[in-house]
Scaffold this motif. Structure first.
Motif, mmCIF file in Angstrom:
data_model
loop_
_atom_site.group_PDB
_atom_site.id
_atom_site.type_symbol
_atom_site.label_atom_id
_atom_site.label_comp_id
_atom_site.label_asym_id
_atom_site.label_seq_id
_atom_site.Cartn_x
_atom_site.Cartn_y
_atom_site.Cartn_z
ATOM 1 N N PHE A 28 0.746 -1.237 0.021
ATOM 2 C CA PHE A 28 -0.216 -0.175 -0.029
ATOM 3 C C PHE A 28 0.916 1.383 0.072
ATOM 4 C CE2 PHE A 28 -2.384 -3.249 2.318
ATOM 5 C CZ PHE A 28 -3.381 -3.563 1.339
ATOM 6 N N LYS A 29 0.792 1.744 -1.169
ATOM 7 C CA LYS A 29 1.713 3.015 -1.384
ATOM 8 C C LYS A 29 1.278 4.374 -1.160
ATOM 9 C CE LYS A 29 4.780 0.047 -2.549
ATOM 10 N NZ LYS A 29 5.887 -0.383 -1.613
ATOM 11 N N GLU A 30 -0.218 4.299 -0.822
ATOM 12 C CA GLU A 30 -0.715 5.397 -0.336
ATOM 13 C C GLU A 30 -2.050 5.133 0.765
ATOM 14 O OE1 GLU A 30 -1.959 7.466 -4.123
ATOM 15 O OE2 GLU A 30 -3.481 5.775 -4.547
ATOM 16 N N LYS A 31 -2.393 6.166 1.161
ATOM 17 C CA LYS A 31 -3.686 5.960 2.193
ATOM 18 C C LYS A 31 -4.643 5.326 1.469
ATOM 19 C CE LYS A 31 -6.390 8.054 5.611
ATOM 20 N NZ LYS A 31 -6.898 9.335 6.300
ATOM 21 N N PHE A 32 -5.087 6.073 0.145
ATOM 22 C CA PHE A 32 -6.110 5.361 -0.666
ATOM 23 C C PHE A 32 -5.991 3.946 -0.813
ATOM 24 C CE2 PHE A 32 -8.758 5.352 -4.652
ATOM 25 C CZ PHE A 32 -9.959 5.206 -4.137
ATOM 26 N N GLY A 33 -6.881 3.021 -0.321
ATOM 27 C CA GLY A 33 -6.803 1.651 -0.785
ATOM 28 C C GLY A 33 -6.600 0.724 0.370
ATOM 29 N N ILE A 34 -5.858 1.342 1.371
ATOM 30 C CA ILE A 34 -5.490 0.321 2.543
ATOM 31 C C ILE A 34 -6.799 0.064 3.326
ATOM 32 C CG2 ILE A 34 -4.462 0.554 4.934
ATOM 33 C CD1 ILE A 34 -2.498 2.635 3.825
ATOM 34 N N ASP B 75 2.818 1.630 3.514
ATOM 35 C CA ASP B 75 4.485 1.476 3.218
ATOM 36 C C ASP B 75 5.354 2.491 3.838
ATOM 37 O OD1 ASP B 75 6.513 -0.278 1.894
ATOM 38 O OD2 ASP B 75 6.818 1.541 0.531
ATOM 39 N N GLY B 76 6.484 2.087 4.584
ATOM 40 C CA GLY B 76 7.241 2.791 5.382
ATOM 41 C C GLY B 76 6.815 3.142 6.632
ATOM 42 N N THR B 77 5.569 2.388 7.089
ATOM 43 C CA THR B 77 4.972 2.542 8.519
ATOM 44 C C THR B 77 6.051 2.470 9.577
ATOM 45 O OG1 THR B 77 2.875 2.313 7.947
ATOM 46 C CG2 THR B 77 3.472 2.055 10.279
ATOM 47 N N PRO B 78 6.407 3.449 10.549
ATOM 48 C CA PRO B 78 7.405 3.016 11.892
ATOM 49 C C PRO B 78 6.642 2.025 12.700
ATOM 50 C CG PRO B 78 6.495 5.116 11.911
ATOM 51 C CD PRO B 78 6.060 4.674 10.534
#
Length: 231
Positions: A13-19, A124-127
């Motif tokens: 998931f590269k952006e919030k939309f769609g998560i 993607d990239g979430t800490p």
């Protein structure tokens, strides 16, 4: 108290939309949780393989500096009605912290210490700030009261792939993206559009980024049509 990430999540998931709005809704999505020094020491993971599920405490890193608002509009209420932020799982929280339950698939202790988990609801990239094993006898409530989220979303869209989109799915699957069609279908079934858009006719063509691809789709009545998939 200062907290620092112990790991970062790599997800489709590269952006919030769609998560997905909750974990465990998308069964064919995997995430790699890659640990950083000094939290990547193999000794810290001894015995972890005995557990099937983990709690991830993470940060909504895109909302870290958002203004606190006591009332939010959760999708369950159609995106128009407000309720208290502490009665929801909204990503707009005072300390930008989230909690997610994932299935542990593999513990990797080679050159880079990492975990393979499934069913994530993470950008993607979430800490990641901490992990803890799920323990059934204490973490599973008996006869819980769940407010506005008593049941799982009842309606799912019928997902239809155009010939062009299906051809691209076939090519990508041959290039190593296993279960890609199932994954895309699960994401689309949940209707990723804003909740207020789901109540009326919506002729708009939407674009969504998954992995390295952009997926274009539109919704007609109870069907979601995947028009194209491009890289």
């Amino acid at each position: 108290m200062n907290i620092t990430p112990i790991a970062f999540a790599s997800t489709p998931f590269k952006e919030k939309f769609g998560i997905p709005r909750q974990p465990s809704l998308i069964k064919h999505a995997n995430s790699v949780i890659e640990f950083v020094s000094p939290y990547d020491q193999p000794d810290a993971f001894v015995g972890l393989e005995q557990y099937s599920h983990l709690w991830l405490q993470f940060g909504f890193h895109q909302h870290e500096h958002a203004e606190f608002k006591p009332l939010v509009r959760p999708p369950r209420l159609g995106g128009n009605k407000k309720t208290g932020v502490f009665a929801t799982r909204s990503s707009f929280r005072p300390n930008s912290l989230g909690l997610s339950l994932v299935e542990l698939k593999q513990v990797i202790l080679d050159k880079k210490t990492s975990l393979i988990v499934s069913c994530p609801d993470l950008l993607d990239g979430t800490p990641i700030y901490d992990i803890k094993p799920y323990i059934e006898y204490s973490d599973s409530a008996i006869n819980p009261q769940c407010g506005i989220a008593k049941n799982a979303p009842s309606s799912k869209l019928d997902v239809v792939f155009s010939d062009k989109a299906r051809a691209m799915l076939h090519a990508l699957t041959k290039n190593g993206y296993t279960n890609l069609e199932c994954f895309v279908k699960e994401v689309m079934e949940q209707d990723p559009r804003p909740a207020y858009k789901q109540q009326n006719e919506d002729p708009k063509i939407y674009g969504m980024k998954l992995y390295a691809f952009e997926i274009k789709f539109r919704v007609e009545q109870n069907s979601l049509i995947v028009i194209d998939i491009t890289s």
